[in-house]
Motif scaffolding. Structure first.
Motif, mmCIF file in Angstrom:
data_model
loop_
_atom_site.group_PDB
_atom_site.id
_atom_site.type_symbol
_atom_site.label_atom_id
_atom_site.label_comp_id
_atom_site.label_asym_id
_atom_site.label_seq_id
_atom_site.Cartn_x
_atom_site.Cartn_y
_atom_site.Cartn_z
ATOM 1 N N ARG A 1 8.265 18.167 -6.338
ATOM 2 C CA ARG A 1 9.410 17.255 -6.460
ATOM 3 C C ARG A 1 9.312 16.150 -5.407
ATOM 4 N NH1 ARG A 1 13.237 19.616 -9.763
ATOM 5 N NH2 ARG A 1 13.119 21.891 -9.978
ATOM 6 N N VAL A 2 9.881 15.000 -5.748
ATOM 7 C CA VAL A 2 9.963 13.906 -4.780
ATOM 8 C C VAL A 2 11.111 14.206 -3.819
ATOM 9 C CG1 VAL A 2 10.386 11.442 -4.444
ATOM 10 C CG2 VAL A 2 9.022 12.216 -6.405
ATOM 11 N N ILE A 3 10.785 14.338 -2.541
ATOM 12 C CA ILE A 3 11.806 14.590 -1.516
ATOM 13 C C ILE A 3 12.438 13.279 -1.066
ATOM 14 C CG2 ILE A 3 12.244 15.529 0.782
ATOM 15 C CD1 ILE A 3 11.636 17.610 -1.393
ATOM 16 N N CYS A 4 11.620 12.281 -0.833
ATOM 17 C CA CYS A 4 12.133 10.952 -0.513
ATOM 18 C C CYS A 4 11.015 9.943 -0.685
ATOM 19 C CB CYS A 4 12.719 10.898 0.899
ATOM 20 S SG CYS A 4 11.494 10.977 2.214
ATOM 21 N N GLN A 5 11.380 8.682 -0.737
ATOM 22 C CA GLN A 5 10.418 7.588 -0.816
ATOM 23 C C GLN A 5 11.057 6.352 -0.226
ATOM 24 O OE1 GLN A 5 9.827 5.666 -4.656
ATOM 25 N NE2 GLN A 5 11.335 7.045 -5.563
ATOM 26 N N GLY A 6 10.222 5.417 0.223
ATOM 27 C CA GLY A 6 10.745 4.172 0.761
ATOM 28 C C GLY A 6 9.783 3.554 1.744
ATOM 29 N N PRO A 7 10.171 2.432 2.365
ATOM 30 C CA PRO A 7 9.320 1.792 3.371
ATOM 31 C C PRO A 7 8.958 2.767 4.488
ATOM 32 C CG PRO A 7 11.155 0.370 2.774
ATOM 33 C CD PRO A 7 11.423 1.694 2.132
ATOM 34 N N THR A 8 7.743 2.667 4.979
ATOM 35 C CA THR A 8 7.243 3.609 5.973
ATOM 36 C C THR A 8 8.166 3.730 7.175
ATOM 37 O OG1 THR A 8 4.956 3.216 5.283
ATOM 38 C CG2 THR A 8 5.287 4.119 7.491
ATOM 39 N N ASP A 9 8.630 2.610 7.707
ATOM 40 C CA ASP A 9 9.470 2.640 8.906
ATOM 41 C C ASP A 9 10.818 3.310 8.658
ATOM 42 O OD1 ASP A 9 7.512 1.414 10.347
ATOM 43 O OD2 ASP A 9 8.425 -0.583 10.321
ATOM 44 N N GLU A 10 11.230 3.404 7.395
ATOM 45 C CA GLU A 10 12.523 4.011 7.083
ATOM 46 C C GLU A 10 12.428 5.500 6.771
ATOM 47 O OE1 GLU A 10 14.528 1.851 4.006
ATOM 48 O OE2 GLU A 10 14.316 -0.092 5.025
ATOM 49 N N VAL A 11 11.343 5.931 6.139
ATOM 50 C CA VAL A 11 11.285 7.324 5.681
ATOM 51 C C VAL A 11 10.415 8.218 6.553
ATOM 52 C CG1 VAL A 11 11.759 6.656 3.304
ATOM 53 C CG2 VAL A 11 9.381 6.913 4.054
ATOM 54 N N LEU A 12 9.570 7.637 7.405
ATOM 55 C CA LEU A 12 8.751 8.461 8.300
ATOM 56 C C LEU A 12 9.599 8.819 9.523
ATOM 57 C CD1 LEU A 12 5.924 9.705 8.623
ATOM 58 C CD2 LEU A 12 5.297 7.676 9.953
ATOM 59 N N THR A 13 10.416 9.860 9.365
ATOM 60 C CA THR A 13 11.384 10.259 10.379
ATOM 61 C C THR A 13 11.225 11.739 10.681
ATOM 62 O OG1 THR A 13 13.095 10.893 8.776
ATOM 63 C CG2 THR A 13 13.018 8.562 9.479
ATOM 64 N N CYS B 1 0.864 -1.175 0.000
ATOM 65 C CA CYS B 1 0.000 0.000 0.000
ATOM 66 C C CYS B 1 0.903 1.227 0.000
ATOM 67 C CB CYS B 1 -0.892 0.016 1.234
ATOM 68 S SG CYS B 1 -2.215 -1.203 1.228
ATOM 69 N N THR B 2 0.810 2.032 -1.036
ATOM 70 C CA THR B 2 1.680 3.187 -1.199
ATOM 71 C C THR B 2 0.930 4.465 -0.857
ATOM 72 O OG1 THR B 2 2.962 2.104 -2.940
ATOM 73 C CG2 THR B 2 3.070 4.510 -2.842
ATOM 74 N N GLY B 3 1.528 5.288 -0.006
ATOM 75 C CA GLY B 3 0.961 6.573 0.353
ATOM 76 C C GLY B 3 1.734 7.712 -0.287
ATOM 77 N N ILE B 4 1.005 8.722 -0.766
ATOM 78 C CA ILE B 4 1.608 9.933 -1.325
ATOM 79 C C ILE B 4 1.271 11.075 -0.374
ATOM 80 C CG2 ILE B 4 1.711 11.504 -3.289
ATOM 81 C CD1 ILE B 4 0.701 9.192 -5.044
ATOM 82 N N PHE C 1 -0.377 4.054 9.831
ATOM 83 C CA PHE C 1 -1.248 2.919 10.146
ATOM 84 C C PHE C 1 -1.565 2.089 8.904
ATOM 85 C CE2 PHE C 1 -5.802 1.719 9.999
ATOM 86 C CZ PHE C 1 -5.828 0.740 10.986
ATOM 87 N N PHE C 2 -1.702 2.767 7.752
ATOM 88 C CA PHE C 2 -2.262 2.133 6.561
ATOM 89 C C PHE C 2 -1.222 1.722 5.528
ATOM 90 C CE2 PHE C 2 -4.334 2.819 2.312
ATOM 91 C CZ PHE C 2 -5.210 1.740 2.359
ATOM 92 N N CYS C 3 -0.127 2.476 5.388
ATOM 93 C CA CYS C 3 0.765 2.342 4.238
ATOM 94 C C CYS C 3 2.055 1.602 4.582
ATOM 95 C CB CYS C 3 1.124 3.719 3.684
ATOM 96 S SG CYS C 3 -0.294 4.680 3.126
ATOM 97 N N ASP C 4 2.518 0.798 3.634
ATOM 98 C CA ASP C 4 3.808 0.113 3.752
ATOM 99 C C ASP C 4 4.938 0.951 3.174
ATOM 100 O OD1 ASP C 4 2.409 -2.384 4.470
ATOM 101 O OD2 ASP C 4 1.811 -2.375 2.377
ATOM 102 N N HIS C 5 4.580 1.821 2.211
ATOM 103 C CA HIS C 5 5.576 2.566 1.435
ATOM 104 C C HIS C 5 5.070 3.985 1.280
ATOM 105 C CE1 HIS C 5 9.009 2.377 -1.440
ATOM 106 N NE2 HIS C 5 8.394 3.394 -2.022
ATOM 107 N N LEU C 6 5.959 4.972 1.476
ATOM 108 C CA LEU C 6 5.553 6.375 1.402
ATOM 109 C C LEU C 6 6.380 7.126 0.369
ATOM 110 C CD1 LEU C 6 5.229 7.257 5.211
ATOM 111 C CD2 LEU C 6 3.418 6.531 3.637
ATOM 112 N N ILE C 7 5.708 8.059 -0.313
ATOM 113 C CA ILE C 7 6.349 9.002 -1.236
ATOM 114 C C ILE C 7 6.038 10.399 -0.723
ATOM 115 C CG2 ILE C 7 6.410 9.892 -3.590
ATOM 116 C CD1 ILE C 7 5.324 7.109 -4.474
ATOM 117 N N PHE C 8 7.072 11.187 -0.426
ATOM 118 C CA PHE C 8 6.881 12.549 0.045
ATOM 119 C C PHE C 8 7.185 13.535 -1.084
ATOM 120 C CE2 PHE C 8 7.391 10.472 4.151
ATOM 121 C CZ PHE C 8 6.485 11.154 4.952
ATOM 122 N N LEU C 9 6.219 14.430 -1.340
ATOM 123 C CA LEU C 9 6.382 15.483 -2.335
ATOM 124 C C LEU C 9 6.472 16.839 -1.647
ATOM 125 C CD1 LEU C 9 3.661 14.566 -5.020
ATOM 126 C CD2 LEU C 9 6.077 13.947 -5.047
#
Length: 272
Positions: free
Chosen positions: A227-239, A41-44, A215-223
């Protein structure tokens, strides 16, 4: 939320290369390069105006970039027949608008149209599918009510029911919980996550709430600013560092035993 199962298919969904998109002279997305894969599940996420909804529209084939390439399942988006694409992709918009007095059942039935031959009527199996979509989204009692007489939250659940009736390979959500209270938000996300886990329906969701995304997403993309600032598994990029870079706030990210996922707390910088 449980992570994706290791044996789940992780094939390519979309590949974006050097994608630029503008509305007139206003650039919205700049040099976007992404690989969106199945099995998660990918979150933007990102601030208002960062291009999240526009990116979702490009993935849905509703818009085309001014430059760059977008492929879906290894095929250019422009090469997909519209009806074929409609069988594979279902979009739940942020603001679901129906201007005519169709009943809830009639609107949900519209999700079947990509699968029906011209002038064909729904079969008994199709009607059972509609009944199921109404039931799981909690709107079966509203089936005969005109959509124009529903609340915003009820309309949003109709939009989700219509998308589920469409039987998509990929479900695209544009802030689908924005008009829902917390109970119905969690209920809806549980329902969609269950479809993802049990029926291998892929999910890409634009979200505002960082804690619901955790809670919902396995993978996140931050804009940010297109521009894409970062992306990756939720536990790695939600910092805290990512949240500060994207939103300009101080944050604390901790493991929460109650929700069994990461929890974000934030505040304005002390120097603000």
């Amino acid at each position: 939320m449980a992570p994706p199962l290791s044996e789940r298919n992780t094939g390519q969904l979309w590949s974006l290369r050097e994608v630029h998109f503008s509305y007139g002279d206003t650039p919205v997305l700049r040099d976007i390069g992404l690989e969106l894969r199945s099995g998660r599940c990918t979150g933007i996420l990102g601030p208002n105006g960062s291009g999240k909804t526009t990116l979702l529209d490009l993935l849905a084939g509703l818009q085309a970039p001014q430059s760059g390439t977008i492929e879906f399942q290894g095929r250019p988006m422009a090469a997909w027949p519209k009806k074929h694409l409609a069988r594979l992709l279902a979009l739940v918009p942020q603001d679901f608008m129906v201007r005519f007095g169709f009943s809830v059942r009639e609107v949900v039935e519209m999700g079947l149209h990509p699968h029906l031959h011209r002038f064909a009527t729904p079969s008994e199996a199709d009607r059972a599918l509609i009944d199921q979509a109404l039931a799981v989204t909690g709107i079966a009692t509203l089936a005969d009510r005109p959509v124009t007489r529903l609340s915003g939250g009820e309309k949003q659940r109709v939009a989700v029911a219509r998308a589920l009736a469409q039987r998509p390979t990929v479900l695209l959500l544009d802030e689908a919980t924005s008009n829902l209270d917390i109970h119905h938000s969690l209920e809806l996300l549980h329902l969609i996550r269950d479809r993802f886990e049990r029926q291998d329906m892929q999910v890409v969701a634009v979200m505002h709430d960082l804690n619901l995304a955790a809670f919902f997403c396995d993978h996140l993309i931050f804009l940010k600013e297109g521009r894409v600032i970062c992306q990756g598994p939720t536990d790695e990029v939600l910092t805290p560092a990512t949240i500060n870079a994207v939103y300009g706030v101080e944050a604390e990210v901790t493991a929460n035993a109650f929700t069994q996922c990461r929890q974000v707390s934030f505040r304005l910088p002390a120097s603000h």
